[in-house]
Motif scaffolding. Sequence first.
Motif, PDB file in Angstrom:
ATOM      1  N   VAL A   1       0.859  -1.181   0.000  1.00 56.51           N
ATOM      2  CA  VAL A   1       0.000   0.000   0.000  1.00 56.51           C
ATOM      3  C   VAL A   1       0.899   1.237   0.000  1.00 56.51           C
ATOM      4  CG1 VAL A   1      -1.918  -1.092   1.219  1.00 56.51           C
ATOM      5  CG2 VAL A   1      -0.109   0.010   2.528  1.00 56.51           C
ATOM      6  N   PRO A   2       0.368   2.383  -0.407  1.00 55.86           N
ATOM      7  CA  PRO A   2       1.168   3.608  -0.320  1.00 55.86           C
ATOM      8  C   PRO A   2       1.647   3.841   1.109  1.00 55.86           C
ATOM      9  CG  PRO A   2      -0.798   3.968  -1.630  1.00 55.86           C
ATOM     10  CD  PRO A   2      -0.937   2.607  -1.028  1.00 55.86           C
ATOM     11  N   LYS A   3       2.896   4.254   1.267  1.00 61.60           N
ATOM     12  CA  LYS A   3       3.509   4.363   2.582  1.00 61.60           C
ATOM     13  C   LYS A   3       3.250   5.685   3.275  1.00 61.60           C
ATOM     14  CE  LYS A   3       5.388   0.331   2.299  1.00 61.60           C
ATOM     15  NZ  LYS A   3       4.835  -0.776   3.095  1.00 61.60           N
ATOM     16  N   LEU A   4       2.931   6.722   2.527  1.00 61.63           N
ATOM     17  CA  LEU A   4       2.834   8.051   3.104  1.00 61.63           C
ATOM     18  C   LEU A   4       1.801   8.848   2.329  1.00 61.63           C
ATOM     19  CD1 LEU A   4       4.103  10.300   4.981  1.00 61.63           C
ATOM     20  CD2 LEU A   4       5.654  10.790   3.099  1.00 61.63           C
ATOM     21  N   LEU A   5       1.123   9.722   3.022  1.00 60.47           N
ATOM     22  CA  LEU A   5       0.149  10.577   2.367  1.00 60.47           C
ATOM     23  C   LEU A   5       0.560  12.023   2.596  1.00 60.47           C
ATOM     24  CD1 LEU A   5      -2.511  10.715   0.791  1.00 60.47           C
ATOM     25  CD2 LEU A   5      -3.702  10.879   2.959  1.00 60.47           C
ATOM     26  N   ALA A   6       1.016  12.682   1.546  1.00 58.77           N
ATOM     27  CA  ALA A   6       1.434  14.080   1.642  1.00 58.77           C
ATOM     28  C   ALA A   6       0.272  14.988   1.264  1.00 58.77           C
ATOM     29  CB  ALA A   6       2.631  14.330   0.716  1.00 58.77           C
ATOM     30  N   GLY A   7       0.243  16.168   1.874  1.00 58.21           N
ATOM     31  CA  GLY A   7      -0.855  17.086   1.659  1.00 58.21           C
ATOM     32  C   GLY A   7      -0.554  18.145   0.609  1.00 58.21           C
ATOM     33  N   CYS A   8      -1.428  19.160   0.558  1.00 62.78           N
ATOM     34  CA  CYS A   8      -1.344  20.198  -0.464  1.00 62.78           C
ATOM     35  C   CYS A   8      -1.317  21.565   0.205  1.00 62.78           C
ATOM     36  CB  CYS A   8      -2.533  20.098  -1.416  1.00 62.78           C
ATOM     37  SG  CYS A   8      -2.601  21.422  -2.637  1.00 62.78           S
ATOM     38  N   SER A   9      -0.217  22.293   0.012  1.00 67.61           N
ATOM     39  CA  SER A   9      -0.078  23.611   0.630  1.00 67.61           C
ATOM     40  C   SER A   9      -1.017  24.643   0.014  1.00 67.61           C
ATOM     41  CB  SER A   9       1.364  24.098   0.495  1.00 67.61           C
ATOM     42  OG  SER A   9       2.233  23.283   1.244  1.00 67.61           O
ATOM     43  N   MET A  10      -1.440  24.441  -1.235  1.00 65.20           N
ATOM     44  CA  MET A  10      -2.384  25.372  -1.843  1.00 65.20           C
ATOM     45  C   MET A  10      -3.698  25.392  -1.088  1.00 65.20           C
ATOM     46  SD  MET A  10      -1.891  25.255  -5.980  1.00 65.20           S
ATOM     47  CE  MET A  10      -2.461  23.556  -6.131  1.00 65.20           C
ATOM     48  N   HIS A  11      -4.142  24.202  -0.642  1.00 64.78           N
ATOM     49  CA  HIS A  11      -5.376  24.132   0.135  1.00 64.78           C
ATOM     50  C   HIS A  11      -5.209  24.823   1.491  1.00 64.78           C
ATOM     51  CE1 HIS A  11      -6.492  21.119  -2.853  1.00 64.78           C
ATOM     52  NE2 HIS A  11      -7.716  21.181  -2.399  1.00 64.78           N
ATOM     53  N   ALA A  12      -4.007  24.728   2.066  1.00 64.87           N
ATOM     54  CA  ALA A  12      -3.765  25.372   3.353  1.00 64.87           C
ATOM     55  C   ALA A  12      -3.676  26.887   3.216  1.00 64.87           C
ATOM     56  CB  ALA A  12      -2.479  24.827   3.967  1.00 64.87           C
ATOM     57  N   ARG A  13      -3.130  27.353   2.124  1.00 68.86           N
ATOM     58  CA  ARG A  13      -2.938  28.800   1.930  1.00 68.86           C
ATOM     59  C   ARG A  13      -4.244  29.503   1.573  1.00 68.86           C
ATOM     60  NH1 ARG A  13       0.687  30.595  -3.077  1.00 68.86           N
ATOM     61  NH2 ARG A  13      -1.061  29.518  -4.084  1.00 68.86           N
TER      62      ARG A  13
ATOM     63  N   PRO B   1      -7.514  29.579   2.562  1.00 65.58           N
ATOM     64  CA  PRO B   1      -8.337  30.309   3.539  1.00 65.58           C
ATOM     65  C   PRO B   1      -7.682  31.590   4.030  1.00 65.58           C
ATOM     66  CG  PRO B   1      -8.232  27.968   4.083  1.00 65.58           C
ATOM     67  CD  PRO B   1      -7.221  28.207   3.011  1.00 65.58           C
ATOM     68  N   PHE B   2      -6.358  31.599   4.127  1.00 64.45           N
ATOM     69  CA  PHE B   2      -5.674  32.813   4.577  1.00 64.45           C
ATOM     70  C   PHE B   2      -5.743  33.906   3.517  1.00 64.45           C
ATOM     71  CE2 PHE B   2      -3.458  29.350   6.902  1.00 64.45           C
ATOM     72  CZ  PHE B   2      -3.814  29.722   8.188  1.00 64.45           C
ATOM     73  N   VAL B   3      -5.691  33.516   2.243  1.00 63.72           N
ATOM     74  CA  VAL B   3      -5.848  34.497   1.171  1.00 63.72           C
ATOM     75  C   VAL B   3      -7.258  35.075   1.210  1.00 63.72           C
ATOM     76  CG1 VAL B   3      -5.878  34.820  -1.328  1.00 63.72           C
ATOM     77  CG2 VAL B   3      -4.112  33.405  -0.289  1.00 63.72           C
ATOM     78  N   GLU B   4      -8.268  34.223   1.451  1.00 62.04           N
ATOM     79  CA  GLU B   4      -9.645  34.701   1.559  1.00 62.04           C
ATOM     80  C   GLU B   4      -9.811  35.631   2.757  1.00 62.04           C
ATOM     81  OE1 GLU B   4     -11.960  31.170   1.757  1.00 62.04           O
ATOM     82  OE2 GLU B   4     -11.665  30.627  -0.353  1.00 62.04           O
ATOM     83  N   ALA B   5      -9.143  35.297   3.870  1.00 65.09           N
ATOM     84  CA  ALA B   5      -9.206  36.167   5.049  1.00 65.09           C
ATOM     85  C   ALA B   5      -8.553  37.517   4.772  1.00 65.09           C
ATOM     86  CB  ALA B   5      -8.528  35.479   6.227  1.00 65.09           C
ATOM     87  N   LEU B   6      -7.466  37.502   4.011  1.00 64.32           N
ATOM     88  CA  LEU B   6      -6.798  38.754   3.659  1.00 64.32           C
ATOM     89  C   LEU B   6      -7.680  39.600   2.751  1.00 64.32           C
ATOM     90  CD1 LEU B   6      -4.188  40.406   3.931  1.00 64.32           C
ATOM     91  CD2 LEU B   6      -3.307  39.202   1.916  1.00 64.32           C
ATOM     92  N   GLU B   7      -8.364  38.949   1.822  1.00 62.18           N
ATOM     93  CA  GLU B   7      -9.289  39.682   0.940  1.00 62.18           C
ATOM     94  C   GLU B   7     -10.450  40.270   1.733  1.00 62.18           C
ATOM     95  OE1 GLU B   7     -10.308  36.694  -1.864  1.00 62.18           O
ATOM     96  OE2 GLU B   7      -8.519  36.977  -3.109  1.00 62.18           O
TER      97      GLU B   7
ATOM     98  N   PRO C   1     -13.004  32.754   7.819  1.00 62.32           N
ATOM     99  CA  PRO C   1     -11.937  32.284   6.919  1.00 62.32           C
ATOM    100  C   PRO C   1     -10.636  32.009   7.656  1.00 62.32           C
ATOM    101  CG  PRO C   1     -13.064  34.178   5.971  1.00 62.32           C
ATOM    102  CD  PRO C   1     -13.523  34.062   7.394  1.00 62.32           C
ATOM    103  N   LEU C   2     -10.261  32.895   8.588  1.00 59.88           N
ATOM    104  CA  LEU C   2      -9.018  32.712   9.322  1.00 59.88           C
ATOM    105  C   LEU C   2      -9.108  31.495  10.244  1.00 59.88           C
ATOM    106  CD1 LEU C   2      -6.209  33.935   9.743  1.00 59.88           C
ATOM    107  CD2 LEU C   2      -7.165  35.225  11.671  1.00 59.88           C
ATOM    108  N   GLN C   3     -10.272  31.307  10.862  1.00 59.11           N
ATOM    109  CA  GLN C   3     -10.461  30.141  11.733  1.00 59.11           C
ATOM    110  C   GLN C   3     -10.332  28.836  10.942  1.00 59.11           C
ATOM    111  OE1 GLN C   3     -11.231  29.962  15.304  1.00 59.11           O
ATOM    112  NE2 GLN C   3     -10.523  27.929  14.720  1.00 59.11           N
ATOM    113  N   GLN C   4     -10.899  28.810   9.748  1.00 56.66           N
ATOM    114  CA  GLN C   4     -10.792  27.617   8.912  1.00 56.66           C
ATOM    115  C   GLN C   4      -9.344  27.353   8.525  1.00 56.66           C
ATOM    116  OE1 GLN C   4     -13.451  28.634   5.700  1.00 56.66           O
ATOM    117  NE2 GLN C   4     -15.185  27.558   6.621  1.00 56.66           N
ATOM    118  N   GLY C   5      -8.610  28.402   8.203  1.00 51.27           N
ATOM    119  CA  GLY C   5      -7.216  28.234   7.819  1.00 51.27           C
ATOM    120  C   GLY C   5      -6.362  27.717   8.960  1.00 51.27           C
ATOM    121  N   VAL C   6      -6.543  28.272  10.149  1.00 48.46           N
ATOM    122  CA  VAL C   6      -5.763  27.835  11.312  1.00 48.46           C
ATOM    123  C   VAL C   6      -6.082  26.387  11.658  1.00 48.46           C
ATOM    124  CG1 VAL C   6      -5.467  28.172  13.799  1.00 48.46           C
ATOM    125  CG2 VAL C   6      -5.462  30.150  12.263  1.00 48.46           C
TER     126      VAL C   6
END
Length: 411
Positions: free
Chosen positions: A217-229, A231-237, A300-305
Amino acid sequence: RDCAHCGGPRCTFDHARSLVIEYTPPKIDVIEYLREKVVCRRCEGEISVAPAPAERVIDGALPGPQLLAALTINKTVDGLPLNRTQKIFARSGLDIPIQTLNRWEGYSHQLLSPVITLIRSAVQGCDTINLDDTGLRVRDAALKGTTRRGHLWVFVGRKYDPDGDLSKTQEFVFYLYAPTWHAQYPEEFLRGCTAVLQGDAYRGYERIADPNLGDAVPKLLAGCSMHARRPFVEALEARDPSAIFFVERFQNIYRIEAEARTRALTAAQRLELRQERSVPVLNELRERAHELSALPLAKPLQQGVTYLLNQWDKLLVPFTLDGRLDIDNGSAERRLRPVASGRKAWLFAGSPAGATRFADQLSLVSTADAAGVNPGSYIADILPRIDSWPHSRLHELLPHVWATAGEQPAQ
């Protein structure tokens, strides 16, 4: 040409240059082949006919490889349904019923299926796989005039150079149609695969990459920084000043990634750069997120954190431990753009079989694009030869091999 001052003849000493870009609409060529028929006049024995031209792809049918390739490219790359391709051909003087075009496209898909199967196997044998999905409406034959929501999964597999030279990475792309958004479909595709997976926060991935299922089976599951960034962009907007810290830190991390690409670093060198410069920035992100997590925040900021802290071990840790991994899942998301833009034109697939055919065609075209070759030229070149090509040498028709062979595999 006479001089206005002295009346003498004027001579040319230079030219004033200007350019005009012109467009010639697509042209339909009807090629007639004359094949000799020979017979013995003395005994009037058996009649022999010269062999058919190699350009004929379908026995007894008219389309050549360039036309068949155009049907696939128009649908997958340009997002055109068959009825629009029919109108384009008609404007060029070739009026073909849409049912005929559909049959031709189906036969072309049948011929190309062995190469598509090889691409599927190549993805499953890759070192890393980025995956994502999108919705796909499919017509339901049981309910007239109704469509159901299906899903199209994309798997972007990479095989890396043993010496870590990222410029020699081979990328293969496979699309899988599934009737529902259930994890069993990507799980079945990845069964027996040991690659490192990278995707978003879809919960079904946990089942796919469960280490308790064994070694295959796949050994590791890496995430996506675009998804993390995001909500913070939306909060800034939304003019939340607390989001500035996070957006700036993410910008710094992506600048480091851009520098690694510009410098053409190897996987080991990129990992060293990340350890030296990205890890301190990540520590700042995590520390600030912990500080804000105990405070009341705008949505938006709460979702990002919350996302950042919950996904930390999968999100930003893996890419600092493996120089081959990307910082985000952009390679898979970009491969879904043709589907998203094409949906606006063709709206839905005519049947589950049609959705599967579309997924297969996308796999071939996208893998050719990843290999740096023109998908139309590639498909037109292999179509006439694939039916008689030795099965033991079928791998020579894969886009990456085809490209390195000067776009002409050995006969």
